[in-house]
Design an enzyme around this catalytic site. Structure first.
Site: not given
Ligand code: ACM
Length: 548
Positions: A181, A252, A322
């Protein structure tokens, strides 16, 4: 009957005389049962002091018999089992080695909480009894999982192995490891050593959620060597748990960009100046949509595929969630890529990333799984979806013929607070009590039979921004994971019919099992003083909606 998760059927009656087992029970391991025999000798043997030798015909005492009975699968499914306890001891029959292993977990629960300890007391020892009767059992879902975020706060290898034992004790069979991440890269990739040399640690961490003004100035980090990963994968396999690795892309990814600045959008930001992110949230620093980046990640996945063999996990998780598009909007390189590829703007670029690895994995006999954003670009038939932003993504995926793992954040994000009020440590997200999790239903109403069959199961997700160590993870995860285990294992008809009162009664015993296993679960009355984090802000703050 105090088993958790509740079995399909059992014949235990409170007035039936129990069956003593011991002091020196034998273990009769039939063909194909060596794995469960080894586990019983090691784990149950440690707790009881039993050697569990092979049966001696001259000694007529009670013992444990293990056998495979593939015919059980017809009634109880491929992971089904039957367990009978009587004067001769316990007879465990599995439809498969996995079914037999779940039978062994049931046997341990029937022997009582102390059977979950790691040693027998010195001296006289305990006496062990089994309730007389039969259990016939098998899971409702094939995918009974938990996701652990080891990127935001690292769980050292020992903690992962412990967690695998805890999953197995609840008959859960998938550990999805969120390995990368913005805040850390946790898996050694030998051809790209800076991913862990640089990417596996950050100089400091925000303490609390985004609005918190507090900082922990201690450097935080750690990673799994490839030998650690092999050990974790094999340890899981011995317990019939599949480890699904996640390498998150194209968002991420700041830790990877900090290690290799050429992976980022260097025509927009000075990626050479980026470090591993020390804050929480979703970083704007995402991967550049270039062929070189694809080649780099192919190299990463080549090593991942070697570490997670297909026979253990066909699925490889590529994240896909995201991904902010601001850098791509500003980047001449990205704009040129959009024109060259003929894709539909920045959203098309994200789909292009995911589709590339969808194809790449399929060519290698693997299946891609990703967060529900991956639906936005159209997927190959074999790809599966982790439905996290609610049920909608999972419903759309199932209707389109994709396999689905349900993990809606409104229901099974275990980082979210377990009670209202100021005492919950670093309270974030929705209030989701033990009862709420118990009433979670993985298959939404309104799906056709065919689409409902696409729901492989569900997983609880454990994001660790506000969980700095194992105690905090234990507190958030337990006892709610026990409720979740019952949701995905037991054949309950629907949330309204779930007998929460009965579950709570069984939980009183199960909490003693958790205590014996050293789990620092949330007590029914709320956190103990040392489980609180007074003054550390979570989210939402007063007046904000729950999902900010
Ligand atoms: C997530 O909670 N961004 C998969």
């Amino acid at each position: 009957m105090d088993l958790i998760p509740a079995p399909r059927t059992h014949s235990f009656r409170p007035d039936a005389p129990p069956c003593p087992l011991g002091p020196r029970p034998w273990l009769d391991a039939g063909p194909g049962t060596a794995g469960t025999a080894r586990w019983l000798r090691r784990e149950l043997g440690a707790a009881t002091g039993w050697d569990l030798p092979p049966p001696d015909p001259a000694d007529g005492g009670a013992g444990i018999r293990l056998r495979l009975d593939p015919g059980l699968a017809v009634r109880l499914g491929p992971e089904g089992y039957a367990l009978t306890a009587g004067d001769a001891g316990a007879d465990l029959a599995g439809a498969s080695p996995a079914g037999l292993f779940w039978a062994a977990q049931t046997l341990r629960q029937l022997l009582g909480p102390h059977a979950h300890r790691r040693s027998a007391p010195l001296g006289r020892g305990r006496s062990w009894i089994l309730p007389r009767g039969t259990v016939e059992d098998g899971p409702r879902f094939a995918w009974r999982g938990m996701m652990l975020d080891v990127a935001r706060h690292f769980t050292p290898k020992e903690g992962v192995l412990r967690h695998l034992d805890l999953l197995a004790a609840h008959k859960l069979n998938v550990l999805h490891l969120h390995l990368t991440d913005d805040q850390g890269w946790r898996i050694e990739i030998t051809r790209h050593p800076r991913l862990t040399e640089v990417g596996a640690w950050r100089p400091r961490s925000r303490r609390g959620h985004r609005a918190s003004p507090l900082w922990d100035e201690t450097p935080h980090g750690g990673f799994y060597t490839q030998d650690d990963i092999r050990e974790i994968v094999a340890y899981a396999a011995e317990r019939h748990v599949t480890v699904v690795p996640e390498i998150d892309l194209p968002g991420h990814s700041q830790a990877a960009i900090a290690a290799y600045p050429e992976l980022g959008n260097a025509d927009v930001v000075d990626t050479a100046a980026l470090g591993v992110w020390d804050d929480w949230g979703v970083s704007e620093n995402v991967l550049a949509p270039t062929e070189a980046v694809l080649r780099f990640y192919e190299g990463v996945f080549e090593e991942v595929l070697e570490l997670f063999p297909a026979e253990v996990s066909p699925f490889v998780h590529v994240g896909g969630d995201e991904c902010p598009k601001n850098q791509w909007r500003a980047s001449p390189t990205a704009r040129r890529r959009i024109r060259e590829l003929g894709v539909d703007g920045e959203d098309g670029l994200q789909a292009w990333f995911v589709r590339h690895f969808d194809r790449w994995l399929a060519e290698r006999g693997r299946r891609l799984i990703g967060w529900d954003e991956i639906l936005e670009g159209g997927l190959a038939p074999g790809a599966a979806v982790s439905s996290w932003r609610g049920y909608a993504g999972g419903i759309a995926a199932a209707r389109a013929g994709h396999d689905v793992v349900m993990c809606p954040e409104q229901h099974v994000y275990l980082d979210h607070r377990q009670a209202p009020g100021p005492d919950e440590p670093v309270p974030i997200g929705y209030v989701r009590t033990l009862e709420d999790v118990y009433r979670f239903e993985p298959v939404p109403a309104g799906l056709s039979g065919e689409a409902a069959a696409r729901v492989l199961g569900a997983q609880a997700n454990v994001w660790t921004e506000v969980m700095e160590d194992q105690s905090r993870v234990d507190y958030q995860v337990f006892p709610r994971l026990a409720a979740f285990a019952e949701v995905v294992w037991s054949p309950l008809p629907g949330p309204a019919e779930r007998d929460y009162g009965g579950f709570e009664e069984r939980m009183a015993v199960h909490r003693r099992r958790l205590d014996a296993m050293g789990v620092r679960h949330r007590p029914p009355g709320g956190p103990l003083p040392w489980q609180r984090r007074p003054g550390v802000l979570g989210r939402p703050l007063d007046g904000e909606p729950p999902n900010v």
